[in-house]
Design an enzyme around this catalytic site. Structure first.
Site, PDB file in Angstrom:
ATOM      1  N   LYS A 261       0.838  -1.214   0.000  1.00 57.78           N
ATOM      2  CA  LYS A 261       0.000   0.000   0.000  1.00 57.78           C
ATOM      3  C   LYS A 261       0.869   1.258   0.000  1.00 57.78           C
ATOM      4  CE  LYS A 261      -3.227   2.597   2.994  1.00 57.78           C
ATOM      5  NZ  LYS A 261      -4.114   2.538   4.186  1.00 57.78           N
ATOM      6  N   ASP A 266      -2.508  10.158   3.986  1.00 59.81           N
ATOM      7  CA  ASP A 266      -3.916   9.779   4.131  1.00 59.81           C
ATOM      8  C   ASP A 266      -4.633  10.763   5.044  1.00 59.81           C
ATOM      9  OD1 ASP A 266      -6.349   8.526   4.266  1.00 59.81           O
ATOM     10  OD2 ASP A 266      -5.657   6.819   5.486  1.00 59.81           O
ATOM     11  N   LYS A 273     -10.151  12.688   8.475  1.00 57.67           N
ATOM     12  CA  LYS A 273      -9.707  12.252   9.797  1.00 57.67           C
ATOM     13  C   LYS A 273      -9.690  13.437  10.763  1.00 57.67           C
ATOM     14  CE  LYS A 273      -6.544   8.551   8.287  1.00 57.67           C
ATOM     15  NZ  LYS A 273      -7.253   7.443   8.952  1.00 57.67           N
ATOM     16  N   ARG A 347      -7.665  -0.412   0.913  1.00 56.25           N
ATOM     17  CA  ARG A 347      -8.193  -1.639   0.297  1.00 56.25           C
ATOM     18  C   ARG A 347      -8.578  -1.414  -1.166  1.00 56.25           C
ATOM     19  NH1 ARG A 347     -12.690  -2.031   4.916  1.00 56.25           N
ATOM     20  NH2 ARG A 347     -10.930  -1.124   6.025  1.00 56.25           N
TER      21      ARG A 347
HETATM   22  N1  BES Z   1      -4.233   4.407   6.951  1.00 52.71           N
HETATM   23  C1  BES Z   1      -5.365   4.105   7.744  1.00 52.71           C
HETATM   24  C2  BES Z   1      -5.084   3.066   8.835  1.00 52.71           C
HETATM   25  C3  BES Z   1      -4.102   3.460   9.905  1.00 52.71           C
HETATM   26  C4  BES Z   1      -4.557   3.910  11.134  1.00 52.71           C
HETATM   27  C5  BES Z   1      -2.741   3.299   9.715  1.00 52.71           C
HETATM   28  C6  BES Z   1      -3.661   4.237  12.137  1.00 52.71           C
HETATM   29  C7  BES Z   1      -1.841   3.625  10.716  1.00 52.71           C
HETATM   30  C8  BES Z   1      -2.301   4.080  11.925  1.00 52.71           C
HETATM   31  C9  BES Z   1      -6.497   3.567   6.871  1.00 52.71           C
HETATM   32  O1  BES Z   1      -6.531   4.069   5.576  1.00 52.71           O
HETATM   33  C10 BES Z   1      -7.776   3.947   7.514  1.00 52.71           C
HETATM   34  O2  BES Z   1      -8.025   5.113   7.601  1.00 52.71           O
HETATM   35  N2  BES Z   1      -8.558   2.969   7.931  1.00 52.71           N
HETATM   36  C11 BES Z   1      -9.800   3.222   8.557  1.00 52.71           C
HETATM   37  C12 BES Z   1     -10.795   2.210   8.038  1.00 52.71           C
HETATM   38  C13 BES Z   1     -12.208   2.471   8.477  1.00 52.71           C
HETATM   39  C14 BES Z   1     -12.726   3.717   7.799  1.00 52.71           C
HETATM   40  C15 BES Z   1     -13.052   1.269   8.124  1.00 52.71           C
HETATM   41  C16 BES Z   1      -9.623   3.071  10.065  1.00 52.71           C
HETATM   42  O3  BES Z   1      -8.882   2.183  10.483  1.00 52.71           O
HETATM   43  O4  BES Z   1     -10.185   3.883  10.797  1.00 52.71           O
HETATM   44 ZN    ZN Z   2      -4.725   4.701   4.815  1.00 56.49          ZN
HETATM   45 MN    MN Z   3      -7.602   5.890   5.477  1.00 58.21          MN
END
Ligand code: BES
Ligand code: ZN
Ligand code: MN
Length: 497
Positions: A261, A266, A273, A347
Site C-alpha cells: 500500500k 492519508d 480524519k 483496500r
Molecule cells: N491508513 C489508515 C489506517 C491506519 C490507522 C494506519 C492508524 C496507521 C495508523 C487507513 O486508511 C484507515 O483510515 N482505515 C480506517 C478504516 C475504516 C474507515 C473502516 C480506520 O482504520 O479507521
Molecule cells: Zn490509509
Molecule cells: Mn484511510
C-alpha cells in the site's frame, strides 16, 4: 542515512590489545543469582583483571534487557571504555541479541570505532541490530547532532567457519540496508514524497539493482481501468501511479508477487480524519516502501526466485475532485465497489494491484499495508496481524516470529463477508459496524484474490511507525517492518518451494 561499516575480528586478549576501537561492547545477562557475563566477554574480563562481574554488580547493574553501563578501562586495554549492555534472562534468543546490539549501537553515537563481543554467540542478529540501531534520519535537520558510530568490529562467532561467517555478515548487512531504505522512504515527509517522486526513487533503486521497471501514470491507469487507484488519487493535485518491479533470478523455481500500500498521505479524504495525530499518516506508504526494499534485496542476495513487486501510489485528499461517499468505482478486472467511507482507501488501491499481480499467475502473493486502526486496537503497535489463506498465513506468521518482527495469525471470519454487501454494487468498502475492523479489511481483499492462490495479508498499521521512544534497534519514525519478514519468507520459499 549513514550506516556503520562492519568488519570481523578475533576475540582474544591479543586482538583486544591491538584494536583501535574506542569502546568495547560486552553483553550481560540476568542470571538466577544476578548479573552474569554473556558469551564473548571473557577475553575482555581477563584483560581488565577478572573482576568485571563484581564491578558491574557494585554499580547496580542487573543484566536486564537494554540496560547500558559504561566503565573506564583505566589503561588496561587501549580502548578507554567498556560498554556493558543487558540481554535479559537466559536462554538468550536471537531477538534479545538483536535488541541489545541495537541499544548498544544507539549508545555508541558520536563514537568513531567500536568492537562488539556480542557476536560471539550469533553473528546475523548482532550485525542486523548494530546497523539498525545506528540508523538515523537527519536529512531535514540543520544541526544533525552526534553522528552514528562509523565502524564496528564484530568478533567471530565461537562456532562455524570464517567463510560462512563472511557470507552471513554480507547477508545481514544487505538485509539491514533494505530495512534502512524502507525507513528512509517512510521518514521522508509527504510534501517531498508523493506518487511521482516515490516512483522516481523506485526507478533509481530498480536501475541500480538491475530490475525491470514499469510505471503507469494517470493516463495509463485510466486507459487500463484501474478504478480503485484513480478513485482514491482523484482528490490530489499530485496524480496516482502504479509501479511494477521485476527481479528474475537464475534457476527461479517459484514466482512470488509482492503488493504494498502506497498512500503517500492519508487525510481520510471527504471522510476526513480528526486533526490529532494526522501527521502519522505520513507512514501510510510503509507497505509500498517495504515491498520496494524487498524486491531490491531479493536481487542483491540473488535469491533463486522470480519476485514481482506491484506498488499502487496515491495521495488521499479532500478537494473538489475527490471521490465521495456514495460513489461506485469499477475496479481493475471489473468488480464494482460502493464507497461508503473514503478513509477506507487502502483496500481500494490494493484491490486493483492484487488483481494486476494475480494476472501473472504467481505461486504466492504477499501483500502488506498500514490498513486499519483496528490492527492497533487488536494487537498493539509491535505486532503485525497476518491474514490470508490458512496454510501460507501460518507459514508467514511462524517466519515473522522467528525474525523478531512478531507477526501473529488472524482469521478471516466468513460471516463478515455479508456485512460488506452493497445495495448498489458488488460490495461496499466498509461494514456498517466497528467489530473486527482488521479482519473485515482482509475479507474485502480476499474478494480480489483468485481461489487457490496462497496469499498473505500483513497489516502493519502500528508496527511500521514508532510514535514512541526508541527501543532496541528501533528508533523513532519508520521501522522498516515487515522487510525482514518478507526477506525471510522469500529465503524460505527459495529453499523449500
Ligand atoms: N491508513 C489508515 C489506517 C491506519 C490507522 C494506519 C492508524 C496507521 C495508523 C487507513 O486508511 C484507515 O483510515 N482505515 C480506517 C478504516 C475504516 C474507515 C473502516 C480506520 O482504520 O479507521
Ligand atoms: Zn490509509
Ligand atoms: Mn484511510
Amino acid at each position: 542515512m549513514t550506516l556503520p561499516k562492519l568488519a570481523l575480528t578475533e576475540n582474544t586478549e591479543a586482538a583486544l590489545a591491538k584494536s583501535r576501537a574506542e569502546v568495547v561492547v560486552i553483553g550481560t545477562v540476568q542470571g538466577p543469582d544476578g548479573l552474569e557475563l554473556a558469551e564473548g566477554a571473557r577475553a575482555v574480563d581477563a584483560a581488565l583483571g577478572g573482576d568485571l562481574v563484581d564491578t558491574l554488580r557494585t554499580l547496580g547493574a542487573t543484566g536486564k534487557a537494554e540496560e547500558i553501563v559504561k566503565l573506564p578501562t583505566l589503561g588496561r586495554i587501549p580502548a578507554p571504555v567498556v560498554l556493558a549492555v543487558g540481554l535479559g534472562t537466559p536462554p538468550t534468543t536471537s531477538e534479545q541479541l538483536r535488541r541489545a546490539a541495537g541499544a548498544a549501537a544507539r549508545a555508541l553515537s558520536g563514537t568513531s570505532r567500536a568492537l562488539t563481543t556480542l557476536s560471539a554467540r550469533e553473528l546475523q542478529a548482532v550485525a542486523e541490530g548494530t546497523v539498525l540501531g545506528a540508523y538515523t534520519f537527519t536529512r531535514y535537520k540543520s544541526e544533525p547532532g552526534d553522528a552514528p558510530v562509523s565502524t564496528v568490529d564484530l568478533v567471530y562467532p565461537e562456532e562455524g567457519t570464517a567463510r560462512a561467517h563472511k557470507a552471513t555478515l554480507k547477508a545481514a548487512v544487505a538485509i539491514a540496508e533494505a530495512v534502512a531504505t524502507a525507513r528512509d522512504l517512510v521518514n521522508t515527509p509527504p510534501n517531498d514524497l508523493f506518487p511521482a517522486s516515490f516512483a522516481e526513487r523506485a526507478r533509481e533503486l530498480a536501475e541500480d539493482a538491475g530490475l525491470e521497471f514499469e510505471v503507469l501514470d494517470e493516463r495509463a491507469l485510466k486507459r487500463k481501468g484501474f478504478g480503485g487507484i484513480l478513485g482514491v488519487g482523484g482528490g490530489s493535485s499530485r496524480p496516482p501511479r502504479l509501479l511494477r518491479l521485476r527481479y528474475r533470478g537464475t534457476k527461479a523455481a517459484k514466482k512470488v508477487a509482492l503488493v504494498g500500500k502506497g498512500i503517500t498521505f492519508d487525510t481520510g479524504g471527504i471522510s476526513i480524519k480528526p486533526a490529532a495525530n494526522m501527521d502519522h499518516m505520513t507512514s501510510d506508504m510503509s507497505g509500498a516502501a517495504g515491498v520496494l526494499a524487498s524486491v531490491v534485496l531479493a536481487a542483491k542476495l540473488k535469491y533463486p526466485l522470480e519476485v514481482v513487486a506491484h506498488i499502487p501510489l496515491a495521495e488521499n485528499m479532500p478537494s473538489a475532485t475527490s471521490y465521495r461517499p456514495g460513489d461506485v468505482l469499477t475496479m481493475y478486472g471489473g468488480k464494482t465497489v460502493e464507497v461508503l467511507n473514503t478513509d477506507a482507501e487502502g483496500r481500494l488501491v490494493l484491490a486493483d494491484a492484487i488483481v494486476r499481480a494475480a494476472e501473472e499467475e504467481p505461486d504466492y502473493l504477499i501483500e502488506t499495508s498500514t490498513l486499519t486502526g483496528a490492527q492497533l486496537v487488536a494487537l498493539g503497535n509491535r505486532t503485525p496481524g497476518i491474514m490470508g489463506s490458512e496454510e501460507f498465513r501460518d507459514r508467514v506468521a511462524a517466519i515473522a516470529s522467528a525474525t523478531g518482527e512478531n507477526g501473529w495469525p488472524m482469521p478471516l471470519p466468513e460471516e463478515l463477508r455479508s456485512d460488506l454487501d452493497s445495495k448498489l454494487a458488488d460490495l461496499a468498502n466498509v461494514t456498517g459496524h466497528r467489530w473486527g475492523g482488521m479482519l473485515a479489511a482482509g475479507v474485502f481483499l480476499r474478494e480480489f484474490v483468485p481461489k487457490g492462490l496462497p496469499w498473505a495479508h500483513i497489516d502493519i498499521a502500528g508496527p511500521a511507525f514508532n510514535t514512541g521512544s526508541p527501543w532496541g534497534y528501533t528508533g523513532k519514525g519508520g521501522t522498516g517492518v515487515p522487510v525482514r519478514t518478507i526477506a525471510a519468507v522469500l529465503a524460505d520459499i527459495a529453499e523449500a518451494g
